[in-house]
Design an enzyme around this catalytic site. Structure first.
Site, PDB file in Angstrom:
ATOM      1  N   ASP A  53     -37.399 -11.299   8.552  1.00  0.00           N
ATOM      2  CA  ASP A  53     -35.967 -11.435   8.838  1.00  0.00           C
ATOM      3  C   ASP A  53     -35.640 -11.251  10.316  1.00  0.00           C
ATOM      4  O   ASP A  53     -34.757 -11.924  10.855  1.00  0.00           O
ATOM      5  CB  ASP A  53     -35.157 -10.436   8.006  1.00  0.00           C
ATOM      6  CG  ASP A  53     -34.842 -10.978   6.613  1.00  0.00           C
ATOM      7  OD1 ASP A  53     -35.533 -11.917   6.176  1.00  0.00           O
ATOM      8  OD2 ASP A  53     -33.916 -10.465   5.968  1.00  0.00           O
ATOM      9  N   ASN A 100     -34.634 -16.898   4.875  1.00  0.00           N
ATOM     10  CA  ASN A 100     -33.691 -16.429   3.861  1.00  0.00           C
ATOM     11  C   ASN A 100     -32.980 -15.173   4.360  1.00  0.00           C
ATOM     12  O   ASN A 100     -32.679 -14.269   3.595  1.00  0.00           O
ATOM     13  CB  ASN A 100     -34.415 -16.144   2.540  1.00  0.00           C
ATOM     14  CG  ASN A 100     -33.457 -16.060   1.357  1.00  0.00           C
ATOM     15  OD1 ASN A 100     -32.274 -16.387   1.470  1.00  0.00           O
ATOM     16  ND2 ASN A 100     -33.953 -15.606   0.223  1.00  0.00           N
ATOM     17  N   SER A 177     -19.405 -11.119  -0.126  1.00  0.00           N
ATOM     18  CA  SER A 177     -20.407 -10.518   0.754  1.00  0.00           C
ATOM     19  C   SER A 177     -19.711  -9.891   1.953  1.00  0.00           C
ATOM     20  O   SER A 177     -18.854 -10.522   2.579  1.00  0.00           O
ATOM     21  CB  SER A 177     -21.410 -11.574   1.236  1.00  0.00           C
ATOM     22  OG  SER A 177     -22.254 -11.034   2.237  1.00  0.00           O
ATOM     23  N   SER A 178     -20.094  -8.667   2.282  1.00  0.00           N
ATOM     24  CA  SER A 178     -19.531  -8.013   3.466  1.00  0.00           C
ATOM     25  C   SER A 178     -20.032  -8.665   4.749  1.00  0.00           C
ATOM     26  O   SER A 178     -19.474  -8.449   5.824  1.00  0.00           O
ATOM     27  CB  SER A 178     -19.886  -6.524   3.467  1.00  0.00           C
ATOM     28  OG  SER A 178     -21.287  -6.343   3.580  1.00  0.00           O
ATOM     29  N   ASP A 327     -28.270  -2.409  -2.572  1.00  0.00           N
ATOM     30  CA  ASP A 327     -29.718  -2.596  -2.414  1.00  0.00           C
ATOM     31  C   ASP A 327     -30.496  -1.437  -3.032  1.00  0.00           C
ATOM     32  O   ASP A 327     -31.444  -1.636  -3.791  1.00  0.00           O
ATOM     33  CB  ASP A 327     -30.082  -2.754  -0.933  1.00  0.00           C
ATOM     34  CG  ASP A 327     -29.636  -4.105  -0.378  1.00  0.00           C
ATOM     35  OD1 ASP A 327     -29.372  -5.018  -1.183  1.00  0.00           O
ATOM     36  OD2 ASP A 327     -29.556  -4.251   0.854  1.00  0.00           O
ATOM     37  N   GLU A 355     -31.118 -12.504  -2.535  1.00  0.00           N
ATOM     38  CA  GLU A 355     -32.309 -13.346  -2.414  1.00  0.00           C
ATOM     39  C   GLU A 355     -32.640 -14.083  -3.708  1.00  0.00           C
ATOM     40  O   GLU A 355     -33.244 -15.151  -3.704  1.00  0.00           O
ATOM     41  CB  GLU A 355     -33.505 -12.487  -1.962  1.00  0.00           C
ATOM     42  CG  GLU A 355     -33.491 -12.132  -0.485  1.00  0.00           C
ATOM     43  CD  GLU A 355     -32.568 -10.996  -0.092  1.00  0.00           C
ATOM     44  OE1 GLU A 355     -32.711 -10.506   1.036  1.00  0.00           O
ATOM     45  OE2 GLU A 355     -31.691 -10.590  -0.891  1.00  0.00           O
ATOM     46  N   HIS A 399     -38.133  -9.618  -1.889  1.00  0.00           N
ATOM     47  CA  HIS A 399     -38.862  -8.425  -1.443  1.00  0.00           C
ATOM     48  C   HIS A 399     -38.517  -7.185  -2.256  1.00  0.00           C
ATOM     49  O   HIS A 399     -39.399  -6.375  -2.588  1.00  0.00           O
ATOM     50  CB  HIS A 399     -38.575  -8.180   0.043  1.00  0.00           C
ATOM     51  CG  HIS A 399     -37.122  -8.049   0.392  1.00  0.00           C
ATOM     52  ND1 HIS A 399     -36.630  -7.077   1.226  1.00  0.00           N
ATOM     53  CD2 HIS A 399     -36.015  -8.773   0.016  1.00  0.00           C
ATOM     54  CE1 HIS A 399     -35.321  -7.209   1.360  1.00  0.00           C
ATOM     55  NE2 HIS A 399     -34.927  -8.229   0.645  1.00  0.00           N
ATOM     56  N   ARG A 400     -37.242  -7.011  -2.606  1.00  0.00           N
ATOM     57  CA  ARG A 400     -36.841  -5.788  -3.311  1.00  0.00           C
ATOM     58  C   ARG A 400     -37.330  -5.765  -4.759  1.00  0.00           C
ATOM     59  O   ARG A 400     -37.576  -4.690  -5.312  1.00  0.00           O
ATOM     60  CB  ARG A 400     -35.320  -5.587  -3.233  1.00  0.00           C
ATOM     61  CG  ARG A 400     -34.833  -5.433  -1.807  1.00  0.00           C
ATOM     62  CD  ARG A 400     -33.567  -4.648  -1.649  1.00  0.00           C
ATOM     63  NE  ARG A 400     -33.135  -4.700  -0.259  1.00  0.00           N
ATOM     64  CZ  ARG A 400     -33.649  -3.978   0.729  1.00  0.00           C
ATOM     65  NH1 ARG A 400     -34.626  -3.128   0.483  1.00  0.00           N
ATOM     66  NH2 ARG A 400     -33.204  -4.107   1.968  1.00  0.00           N
ATOM     67  N   LYS A 425     -40.598  -9.946   4.064  1.00  0.00           N
ATOM     68  CA  LYS A 425     -39.221 -10.197   4.510  1.00  0.00           C
ATOM     69  C   LYS A 425     -38.662  -8.995   5.260  1.00  0.00           C
ATOM     70  O   LYS A 425     -37.967  -9.150   6.258  1.00  0.00           O
ATOM     71  CB  LYS A 425     -38.344 -10.533   3.303  1.00  0.00           C
ATOM     72  CG  LYS A 425     -36.887 -10.792   3.636  1.00  0.00           C
ATOM     73  CD  LYS A 425     -36.120 -11.253   2.412  1.00  0.00           C
ATOM     74  CE  LYS A 425     -34.619 -11.194   2.625  1.00  0.00           C
ATOM     75  NZ  LYS A 425     -34.115 -12.095   3.644  1.00  0.00           N
TER      76      LYS A 425
END
Length: 439
Positions: A53, A100, A177-178, A327, A355, A399-400, A425
């Site tokens: 990223d 992404n 989305s913030s 997250d 994602e 990734h998470r 990522k």
């Protein structure tokens, strides 16, 4: 984890203890890189996250003509373009690939739209499914020229020269989305200079993920721009201010990534020490510590590290609103596998535009392990397995998903993580550090 494995088998884990140092915060890293590029003068950044990223943001800035002096993988000197006084980035035409990385795509869209030029912004296929309509509508409303090149409301985008005219507060929807509000806040000093008046941003709907806006405001102030706000709904950026380079800008460790290692300390009894983040953190995900304490963790925080230990009892179930820490909430969803009752995660609608559709993905993968799962538009309910099943966990290039499901190895069965390399990522060395700590 240098080689790109198709899958990674994690044996049953019983203990986790030791010490690790967190990579730099993704949220802070990409914000700081762009603000430093827009600033007057030089900024020396240390502790920068070294991941996919941030690499796409660095590559984009170089493509745009920003001078970056690399000291090492985590340290750069950024030579700002003084965007308030200059006519924008040195390169007025560019094709920019942003993978992404929402933390790169959204703010760069705003910066390039306000400064104007001939720019094509695109990413991986999933980036082209992540909505950007609310940001684009806000930009177009005051004279930016942004076109959708495939599907209306989504990247890729073509950005052209702007003719700014701000006659009223700039409205932006805060419910999806913030990052849309963050993008507009970061470029507001540029707008204010061009129109020679204060810029007012008005949020429509309920602003989600407020702690991420707090990060943006904190960093803007460190670069010389103080923003006033009323109840997180109306933001005023004064005319006549501009970003100034910062002599030494250190990026603190990533609090979202911290959630996995804090969970390891709880599940594996610990103690696990996480270096690089602590009670002085400007990141909202540090609040995940309270979730873990509710579940049974013993946590000690200093200014720059966190110690976590677990006990012998089953984890205590929870029913919580995770809107502020979406997250880290994914880590809580996997910890629900070990809880003494059903666990409910509420107010997580933003998971659906990340994602991957994370509510859908978590539902499917937790069920594979034997959990009893139900979900809705903005919630997930997880009950521990009555009988655990060995599972191959799909990670959806997210990734998470890979990192949080590594915690499933503390059950009675082994776990296979598909495409473990997707952690690059934000945390390329995640599984290396995991395997050093887990016994």
């Amino acid at each position: 984890m240098t080689e790109k494995l198709e899958y990674l088998d994690l044996p049953v884990a019983t203990r986790a203890k030791g010490e690790m140092t967190l990579p730099g915060s993704k949220s802070i890293s990409n914000r700081v890189l762009l603000i430093a590029a827009l600033a007057k003068g030089q900024t020396k950044i240390s502790g920068l996250l070294d991941s996919d990223d941030t690499r796409v943001m660095l590559a984009a800035l170089q493509t745009l003509g920003v001078r970056l002096d690399k000291q090492d993988e985590q340290s750069y000197i950024v030579h700002g373009i003084d965007a308030v006084q200059s006519d924008g980035f040195p390169n007025k035409k560019a094709d920019i690939f942003l993978g992404n990385a929402g933390t790169a795509f959204r703010p760069l869209t705003a910066a390039l739209a306000v400064l104007g030029g001939d720019y094509y912004l695109h990413g991986v296929p999933r980036m082209h499914e992540r909505p950007i309509k609310d940001l684009v509508e806000s930009l177009v409303s005051f004279g930016c020229d942004v076109e959708y090149k495939q599907n209306s409301g989504y990247p890729p985008l073509q950005i052209n020269k702007a003719t700014l005219a701000v006659n009223a507060p700039i409205e932006v929807d805060g419910s999806v989305s913030s990052q849309f509000l963050t993008a507009l806040l970061m470029v507001s000093p540029l707008i204010a200079h061009r129109i020679q008046q204060d810029v007012v941003l008005q949020v429509k709907g309920e602003l989600i993920s407020k702690p991420y806006i707090a990060i943006t405001l904190n960093l803007m102030e460190r670069f010389g721009v103080k923003v006033q706000h009323e109840n997180w709904s109306r933001f005023v950026v004064p005319a006549g201010v501009s970003y100034q380079g910062v002599e030494n800008m250190h990026v603190e460790g990533d609090a979202s990534s911290a959630s996995y290692f804090m969970a390891l300390g709880l599940l594996g009894k610990g103690p696990v020490r996480l270096n690089g983040v602590g009670k002085q953190s400007i990141q909202g995900d540090i609040e995940f510590a309270k979730v873990l304490e509710h579940m049974g963790a013993r946590i000690r925080m200093s200014d720059n590290y966190i110690d976590v230990e677990g006990g012998d009892k089953p984890l205590r179930a929870f029913d919580m609103d995770f809107n502020l820490i979406p997250d880290a909430a994914m880590t809580a969803a996997v910890l629900a596998l070990y809880a003494d009752g059903p666990c409910v995660l509420r107010n997580i609608a933003s998971w659906r535009v990340k994602e991957t559709d994370r509510i859908d993905a978590m539902h499917k993968e937790l069920e594979k392990l034997g959990a009893i799962v139900s979900s809705g538009p903005d919630w997930l309910r997880v009950e521990a397995p009555k009988e655990w099943r060995t599972a191959s966990i799909d990670t959806y290039d997210d990734h998470r998903m890979a990192m949080c499901f590594s915690l499933a190895a503390f059950g009675p069965v082994s776990v296979r993580i598909m495409d473990p390399h997707c952690v690059a990522k934000t945390f390329p060395t995640y599984f290396d550090i995991y395997q050093e700590l887990v016994k």
